[in-house]
Design a protein around this motif. Structure first.
Motif, short mmCIF file in Angstrom:
data_model
loop_
_atom_site.label_atom_id
_atom_site.label_comp_id
_atom_site.label_asym_id
_atom_site.label_seq_id
_atom_site.Cartn_x
_atom_site.Cartn_y
_atom_site.Cartn_z
N THR A 7 0.84 -1.20 0.00
CA THR A 7 0.00 0.00 0.00
C THR A 7 0.87 1.25 0.00
O THR A 7 0.61 2.20 -0.75
N TRP A 8 1.91 1.26 0.82
CA TRP A 8 2.82 2.41 0.87
C TRP A 8 3.50 2.61 -0.49
O TRP A 8 3.56 3.73 -0.99
N GLN A 13 3.49 5.91 -3.19
CA GLN A 13 4.71 6.69 -3.40
C GLN A 13 5.28 6.59 -4.81
O GLN A 13 5.95 7.50 -5.27
N HIS A 18 11.87 8.07 -1.15
CA HIS A 18 10.86 8.05 -0.09
C HIS A 18 11.26 6.98 0.91
O HIS A 18 11.86 5.97 0.54
N ALA A 68 9.89 4.90 4.74
CA ALA A 68 8.83 4.68 5.73
C ALA A 68 9.27 3.58 6.68
O ALA A 68 9.97 2.64 6.28
N ILE A 81 7.93 0.55 8.62
CA ILE A 81 6.77 -0.34 8.61
C ILE A 81 7.18 -1.65 9.26
O ILE A 81 8.17 -2.26 8.86
#
Length: 184
Positions: free
Chosen positions: A94-95, A99, A106, A108, A110
């Motif tokens: 999903t991320w 992006q 980018h 993240a 997680i």
């Protein structure tokens, strides 16, 4: 602070001070300081290192530091693993989906890991690509180095919109991630 680090700090401070002084005097035309390796400086460094009993350790550390500075190396390579989007969890998928249309780098956190995504944004054919070559850990940030692939001149490519990306995972970190030299 450990004794070797104190010795290294002293040696480095003396080297920088002497080098700066020599450069200023050399620019002013004083040929006496044409070299920053003066006998007085070497003698002072030797005395200090002998006094604290760390001459050999400090010289080894100083040589490593000089070598690193001359090579332009800023940090240490960080191990990473390529992410297989077909088998990764839904949170990462999903991320990535959110992006990947945005060109750049980018990151993240997680599920206890940090994920880094690089994207070239939308491109007109599959001749474009991007791959993460290195992740360099510096004291205050992570630097991502990439390899870009562009269409070969004269080659025929299907005219379809693609979004070249690469995704890797590293151990969890809060450091900001920057992209080095991605010029379109």
């Amino acid at each position: 602070m450990k004794k070797p680090m104190i010795a290294l700090a002293i040696v480095f401070a003396l080297s920088v001070t002497q080098s700066s002084q020599a450069q200023v005097q050399q620019a002013a035309g004083d040929s006496q300081y044409a070299s920053n390796e003066s006998p007085e400086r070497e003698s002072l460094i030797e005395k200090i290192l002998n006094l604290i009993g760390l001459r050999e350790e400090a010289q080894t550390l100083l040589e490593k530091l000089r070598s690193r500075m001359e090579s332009g190396e800023r940090g240490r390579p960080m191990p990473f693993q390529k992410v297989d989007l077909a088998t990764t969890g839904p949170a990462v998928q999903t991320w990535v989906a959110g992006q990947k249309p945005i060109p750049g780098v980018h990151s993240a956190m997680i599920e206890g890991k940090t994920y880094i995504l690089v994207s070239r944004g939308e491109k007109p054919n599959p001749g474009y690509g991007i791959g993460i070559r290195n992740v360099i850990e510096e004291p205050d940030r992570l630097v991502v180095q990439v390899d870009l692939r562009n269409p070969e001149p004269g080659m025929m490519y299907a005219q379809v919109i693609t979004t070249p990306i690469d995704v890797v995972e590293i151990p969890q970190t809060n450091k900001p991630v920057v992209l080095e030299n991605m010029i379109e």
